[in-house]
Design an enzyme around this catalytic site. Structure first.
Site, PDB file in Angstrom:
ATOM      1  N   ARG A 133       0.942  -1.155   0.183  1.00 48.17           N
ATOM      2  CA  ARG A 133      -0.099  -0.060   0.102  1.00 48.17           C
ATOM      3  C   ARG A 133       0.799   1.062  -0.040  1.00 48.17           C
ATOM      4  O   ARG A 133       1.940   1.284   0.690  1.00 48.17           O
ATOM      5  CB  ARG A 133      -1.031   0.021   1.149  1.00 48.17           C
ATOM      6  CG  ARG A 133      -1.842   1.234   1.222  1.00 48.17           C
ATOM      7  CD  ARG A 133      -2.460   1.206   2.570  1.00 48.17           C
ATOM      8  NE  ARG A 133      -3.464   0.216   2.684  1.00 48.17           N
ATOM      9  CZ  ARG A 133      -3.793  -0.778   3.334  1.00 48.17           C
ATOM     10  NH1 ARG A 133      -2.958  -0.991   4.212  1.00 48.17           N
ATOM     11  NH2 ARG A 133      -5.005  -1.620   3.183  1.00 48.17           N
ATOM     12  N   ALA A 181      -2.298   4.322  -3.712  1.00 45.75           N
ATOM     13  CA  ALA A 181      -2.745   3.178  -4.321  1.00 45.75           C
ATOM     14  C   ALA A 181      -2.518   2.113  -3.539  1.00 45.75           C
ATOM     15  O   ALA A 181      -1.345   2.054  -2.712  1.00 45.75           O
ATOM     16  CB  ALA A 181      -2.074   2.908  -5.725  1.00 45.75           C
ATOM     17  N   ASP A 224      10.953   8.573 -11.926  1.00 42.37           N
ATOM     18  CA  ASP A 224      10.788   8.298 -10.395  1.00 42.37           C
ATOM     19  C   ASP A 224      11.564   6.854 -10.102  1.00 42.37           C
ATOM     20  O   ASP A 224      11.055   6.026  -9.465  1.00 42.37           O
ATOM     21  CB  ASP A 224       9.321   8.140  -9.897  1.00 42.37           C
ATOM     22  CG  ASP A 224       9.143   8.026  -8.565  1.00 42.37           C
ATOM     23  OD1 ASP A 224       9.983   8.530  -7.713  1.00 42.37           O
ATOM     24  OD2 ASP A 224       7.877   7.630  -8.063  1.00 42.37           O
TER      25      ASP A 224
END
Length: 423
Positions: free
Chosen positions: A19, A23, A138
């Site tokens: 988690r 999302a 990222d």
């Protein structure tokens, strides 16, 4: 998520795998194809925010464009209703394994060889994404999985963008885009990004695999982002005594503040890692393999690495007593050698803007030599036949007698062409 009823009448949702802030991911069974899959859903409290929905769906679109064994595949996407809210979901390839973040901070951290090989796998995936015009933006250890079979898998293209896309990179609608510990200086400044942005983040990833922590940390994301722009990183071997010097060279070149001082492509950085692995194995290296400057002597095979708080590397008999210091970037000014640096190393001079003759003279003055590696691929304003790129970057430390590879400008925007080495 309702786990009693199959999602989209097809996916039987099982246990929670992870988690995040926006999302969550569940293991599921594809009832049609009889295979395990990972189902990623936007959390209901985020589903009503257009910026979160766009980021989530961008991940599906970006990953769907890519077909590479080193990138987690997207199989399906859609929406379902949860608590009266329409929630998007993505069905992805399920990878059984661990993230590189878990490995880097685990009880048995990877060896230098393992860290380099995993990073090479990341670069394979990035080379494909960049060829397809996608910048990930990222890259970090938490976004890379190491499968049970040893395969490296890059995931989470949620903030990936097509090359040339305009817009802010650090924040959008008060949402942090990117992770401060792995942001490139240009991302931290809010500038447009290109493929070299991913290479900087990959350098941060390799740094963490080698040392157990990223190159820059701080009390808050803003302080870390400021350090990315301003501060020179400490060389990895200063944090992990006994780390082979070639690891310093690869990492510090990737972490150059100026983009034109980094590796210019994922393929080029991967070639540098292959050369580093060759040196770790003690095999002879070829001058054409990569831009890593050869040292006067080859390193012996590495010993098992531990973090400073555990057992340190055992010193291999006969290893060259050469330490590569951290690169001194233009943003922070040159720095002198640390007291622990071994004799026989010199500081790489700044050759940008010089002719080949001037570059050779400048290199020879400190006991180094210059080899041409490429012609073209430089900014259009770069003066013709002048050095527009060099590896290692200026300010790095390397063994006397080593080689600096330079890139020369054609004076126009053109395709980069390979040029035979000129001594």
């Amino acid at each position: 998520m309702d786990q009693e009823r199959p999602l989209a009448e097809r996916y039987a949702v099982g246990r929670l795998l992870g988690r995040g802030g926006m999302a969550q991911v569940h293991l599921a069974d594809d009832l049609k194809l009889h295979r395990p899959v990972a189902v990623k859903t936007l959390r209901p409290e985020c589903a009503g925010d257009p910026s979160y929905r766009e980021r989530f769906l961008r991940e599906a679109r970006s990953a769907a464009l890519l077909n590479h064994p080193g990138i987690v595949a997207v199989y399906d996407t859609g929406e379902h209703t949860a608590h009266g809210v329409s929630v998007p979901y993505i069905v992805m390839e399920y990878v059984e394994g661990r993230t590189l973040a878990e490995l880097a901070r685990g009880e048995q951290p990877p060896t230098a060889e393992q860290a380099l090989r995993m990073t090479a796998g990341v670069l394979d995936a990035l080379a494909h994404a960049h060829e397809c015009g996608i910048v990930h933006r990222d890259i970090k250890p938490a976004n890379v999985m190491l499968g049970a079979d040893g395969t490296v898998k890059v995931m989470d293209f949620g903030i990936a963008r097509p090359l040339g896309a305009q817009g802010a990179t650090l924040t959008q609608t008060a949402m942090v885009v990117g992770t401060a510990e792995y942001l490139s200086p240009e991302q931290a400044r809010g500038e447009d990004v290109d493929t070299r942005t991913d290479l900087y983040s990959t350098g941060c990833l390799l740094y963490e695999l080698l040392t157990g922590r990223p190159p820059f940390t701080g009390d808050n994301p803003l302080a870390v982002a400021y350090a990315q722009v301003r501060d020179a990183p400490e060389r990895p071997s200063a944090r992990v005594p006994g780390l082979p010097p070639v690891c310093d060279t690869v990492v510090l070149t990737a972490l150059a503040k100026q983009r034109d001082q980094r590796y210019q492509s994922a393929e080029q950085m991967r070639a540098a890692i292959e050369e580093a692995l060759t040196r770790l194995d003690g095999a002879p290296a070829t001058a054409e393999a990569t831009a890593i400057a050869p040292t006067a002597r080859e390193e012996q095979p590495e010993q098992r690495r531990r973090r400073p708080s555990r057992l340190l590397w055992s010193a291999a008999a006969g290893i060259a007593a050469l330490l590569v210091a951290g690169a001194a970037y233009a943003a922070s000014g040159p720095s002198g050698p640390a007291p622990s640096q071994a004799a026989g190393t010199v500081t790489v001079p700044d050759l940008l803007g010089k002719t080949v003759s001037q570059a050779r003279t400048g290199a020879q003055s400190v006991g180094l030599r210059v080899v041409r590696s490429a012609l073209g691929g430089c900014p259009a304003h770069a003066p013709r036949r002048r050095v527009c790129g060099q590896l290692p970057a200026s300010g790095a430390r390397m063994a006397r007698g080593g080689t600096i590879r330079v890139q020369l400008s054609t004076g126009t925007r053109g395709r980069q062409a390979a040029v035979p080495p000129a001594e």
